[in-house]
Design a protein around this motif. Sequence first.
Motif, short mmCIF file in Angstrom:
data_model
loop_
_atom_site.label_atom_id
_atom_site.label_comp_id
_atom_site.label_asym_id
_atom_site.label_seq_id
_atom_site.Cartn_x
_atom_site.Cartn_y
_atom_site.Cartn_z
N PRO A 112 0.72 -1.15 -0.06
CA PRO A 112 -0.18 0.10 0.00
C PRO A 112 0.81 1.34 0.00
N ASN A 113 0.57 2.36 -0.34
CA ASN A 113 0.91 3.64 -0.28
C ASN A 113 1.13 3.97 1.18
N VAL A 114 2.05 3.40 1.86
CA VAL A 114 2.27 3.88 3.27
C VAL A 114 3.61 4.18 3.47
N LEU A 115 3.86 5.28 4.21
CA LEU A 115 5.14 5.44 4.45
C LEU A 115 6.08 4.46 5.38
N ALA A 116 7.38 4.43 5.21
CA ALA A 116 8.17 3.50 5.93
C ALA A 116 8.25 3.45 7.30
N TRP A 117 8.26 2.64 8.06
CA TRP A 117 8.29 2.14 9.52
C TRP A 117 9.82 2.69 9.82
N GLN A 118 10.04 3.70 10.85
CA GLN A 118 11.30 3.99 11.30
C GLN A 118 11.80 2.90 12.43
N TYR A 119 12.85 2.04 12.19
CA TYR A 119 13.43 1.40 13.19
C TYR A 119 14.50 2.07 13.95
N LEU A 120 14.37 1.86 15.37
CA LEU A 120 15.46 2.50 16.20
C LEU A 120 16.67 1.99 16.17
N GLU A 121 17.98 2.42 15.61
CA GLU A 121 19.11 1.66 15.65
C GLU A 121 19.82 2.03 16.82
N LYS A 122 21.18 2.59 16.49
CA LYS A 122 21.94 2.91 17.63
C LYS A 122 21.82 3.92 18.56
N ALA A 123 21.64 3.81 19.81
CA ALA A 123 21.26 4.56 20.77
C ALA A 123 22.50 5.44 21.11
N GLY A 124 22.26 6.78 21.37
CA GLY A 124 23.13 7.56 21.79
C GLY A 124 23.01 7.73 23.26
N ALA A 125 23.87 8.69 23.74
CA ALA A 125 23.84 8.74 25.45
C ALA A 125 22.54 9.35 25.82
N PRO A 126 21.90 9.01 26.68
CA PRO A 126 20.58 9.70 27.06
C PRO A 126 20.91 11.04 27.77
N ILE A 127 19.80 11.75 27.31
CA ILE A 127 19.94 13.24 27.78
C ILE A 127 18.95 13.06 29.07
N GLU A 128 19.45 13.69 30.29
CA GLU A 128 18.57 13.67 31.35
C GLU A 128 17.99 14.92 31.48
N VAL A 129 16.73 15.14 31.55
CA VAL A 129 16.05 16.43 31.56
C VAL A 129 16.06 17.00 33.13
N LYS A 130 17.05 17.96 33.29
CA LYS A 130 17.29 18.34 34.70
C LYS A 130 16.64 19.78 34.64
N GLY A 131 16.57 20.38 35.84
CA GLY A 131 16.44 21.52 35.87
C GLY A 131 15.32 21.98 37.15
N GLU A 132 14.61 22.97 37.19
CA GLU A 132 13.49 23.04 38.15
C GLU A 132 12.13 22.78 37.75
#
Length: 954
Positions: free
Chosen positions: A766-786
């Motif tokens: 079908p005319n459907v956009l491709a699924w994105q597979y998650l590959e190599k993960a980078g370093a997680p960015i912690e959401v910090k602050g107030e």
Amino acid sequence: MAHKFKFLSTLLLCSTILTNCRQPQASSDAIADTAGTLQAQNAAVWPEVKKENRPWTRWWWMGSAVDEQNINRLLDEYAAAGIGGVEIAPIYGAMDYESRYIDFLSPQWMNILDYTVKKAGEAGMTVDMTQGTGWPFGGPQVKPEHAASRLIVQTYQLKGGQALKEKIVVKDPKQQEVGASLQAVMAYSDKGEIENITDKVGQDGKLNWTPKAGNWTLYAAFNGKTRQMVKRAAPGGVGYTLNHLSEDAVETYLERFSSVFNDQNYGVRAFYNDSYEVYGADWSPEFFEEFQKRRGYDLRPYLRELVSEEHTETVARLKSDYRETMGEMLLDHFYEPWNEWAHQRNSITKNQAHGSPGNLLDLYAAVDIPECETFGSSYFPIPGLRRDSADVRNVDPDPIMLKFASSAAHLTGKNLVSSETFTWLGEHFKTSYSQMKPEVEQVFLSGVNHVFYHGVTYSPEDVAWPGWLFYASLNLTPANSLWSQFSGFNNYITRVQSVLQSGKADNELLVYWPIHDVWSKPEGMEMLIKVHDIDEWLHPTQFYKQSKQLMEAGYSLDFVSDKMLQDASVKEGNIMTAAAAPAHKVLIIPQSKHMSVQTFERVLQLAKEGATVIVEELPADVPGLHNLEERRQQLNQLKASLAFTDAGNGIRQMKTGNGEVLLAGNVQQALEFKGIQREALTDTGLKFTRRQVSDGKYYYLVNHTPNAIDTTIPLNMAAQSVVLMDPQSGNSGLAMASTENDKTNVRVQLKAGEALILKAASGPAPNVLAWQYLEKAGAPIEVKGEWALRFTQGGPELPVDQKLSQLKSWTALGDKKAEAFSGTGEYTISFEMPAKNAEEYVLDLGKVSESARVWVNGQEVGVLGSIPFQARVGRYLKPGNNTLKVEVANLMANRIRDMDQKGIEWRKYHEINFVNIDYKPFDASVWKPMPSGLLGPVTITPYSTATTKEVSAL
């Protein structure tokens, strides 16, 4: 030669639209355009949503104290939350509101039913209702003569030449009140003589019979009454429980409904019957006659054995015949006239057969919508999933138990299989969506495709929080602090059910259920085949063990009864149990001791007509007592006539007609011998169920393992395209897939606790956009602050706003108001995002107690109501300053705890009032506070993505 396919042009388009690859920022217009593209695609991929696709709910009407204004308000709230219909269940009422009670089926009650149905229609909903109040069926129209019956046997001793001095009348004064009547008197001598002396008893109970010699024991059988009243009855519904085995009683019972409904249905879609729960009802006035007609011999001479607890073969065989007769009477005398009554009014029937004294498969199959029930909670090894031992009942739902209902629907060509879901899933006020999700997924995997919540209680607006509540959890009402995010969970169920209600079930195996092995037990009399007794009648059997092993190996199956086999036929080598039923490739006969000659003959005839039959072990014996040696000889002659040859690997083969019988102790080896392939995807730990549609198959996959799964799985079909459909978010995309040797290999990624749907199509991509597979993960960015925390709605009071440098539970804020609070709190934080050099970003909220709705830069990401509390957010992020808002809803538990500690009265009901999970008086004052809020840590992880890789065959 292998056939391989690529989706290059679509994939390139996807990489532009689905990712924000190295763009300087994500503008509002770009986000809107992307969202519009995805929304249009998803609308085309997912089936159109119908009312039955949405979850419905049982709607407890306490005392039927309902009015138009509150019905109008509540139905709008239910519809807004994503509920598709209500199932009206009148029950006992709240104290001090007696003036509002409406008698069941009174003119006022029928008027309010009429209003409810019309209002539900306006809200896009539909209405079902029970044909009783509380449960089981019964009420004021059930007079003693039509009430549930029990066999009462009194014994008398008599010597030769003596006359019996006492009268043969029922001794129990309570049974005298309800008119217990004498049905038979049998005399047994110490020399083995048996005489029927029923006609020697006068109307006054005097026995006009004297034995000539010997010692005699007289057994007098009375048709007594259980005197069971309707449980949890509503006003206008109080009365005796119905005798479901009596056609006259059922007809009289339905006359009350005929008098108020006339020839219409008031817009009711389905009339439903709750689980049987008629206790001690082991008899009916016409039982002797019915037994003679159905089993071919007189039960009266065996009255002594019928009430015996001796562990003899005769007693076991007699009781098997007795139980089979009872099941047939229930089927013929209750289900058939009930169905006819509903169908005459253009409505349908929905029934819970479990707990009944009969073959569950036949009883489920007798109605339009079979309904099973989940009771208690299951263990799932999903990391972080809370399962507090003190809040768990001592019975776990079993998927194989649930399959009795779905099998009955599949084999009779009925599309809908419903479930009363989440009964006592956990203690009151402590159940989260994270706990509900894997439980409902297990229900779906068992073949259920229409969930009914247990349940929502009608509560007037003027009743203080928490409003009226049913005594058994789950209590998901608008007063529940989780309600504001209920739509997220309902949307998940709706997406799954829209798929599972499409096409037909796609199960290749039929597994015979040897019910006579269950019935052939000398203990007791009637046998209620109950959810709570599966350790006795289900788990020890080879039928259960074989079915479980096959399912775990990757085979799909349905259960079949003796009656269904008699109605089956063979078409092109496949077994057909009904015109609209799916085809099954193989019939499996698990090891069983008892099988009737008629069933074994039918099994062999199906093979002769072209079916493949795998027999684990030939039946050892016939069931029942009548003409035993003659039937045994017939069975042995049948077995002796079978000419098997050695096919290797412990498999013996017999060709017959157009089909064959395989005798194999290892059923899976026999399936491999026949080329019946399992779905090897289960080797990954994934569970699945399949649906066959006109252009391919749906696969519903669930990861209940403790690990994330990123692998290529084989599907047992050659598809030209595979679309991945995420029921959690509603997103979809074309999968990486290839075909080889009539298998399709698809890459899938599922974190622990996630589900995924595959649409494997036999036609062009079908005319459907491709699924994105998650590959190599980078370093997680912690959401910090107030973090700014603002409490938005709930009670008993809104706590003061907070500024948090470290996320913590509301109960650890040092604020008593926050410790007692149940409701929603809104977290907001601004954070810096470095230049976007990744193709996708995944937000992980960490630990959430208990549900969250998320916005990034003012754009709603959605409800993250369950583990793993993650979402893809790349298209919402921008370099530089970003804003994250998380609305968290906690449980009701802390507010209830606070009320009980303060002695605030909030539960005051007639009958059972309100109990805890162990059916003891409820008291939350001793609870510890439940963790609440966003606990984190909150991270954003960059990923590279894959959209153009080709997957080679496994």
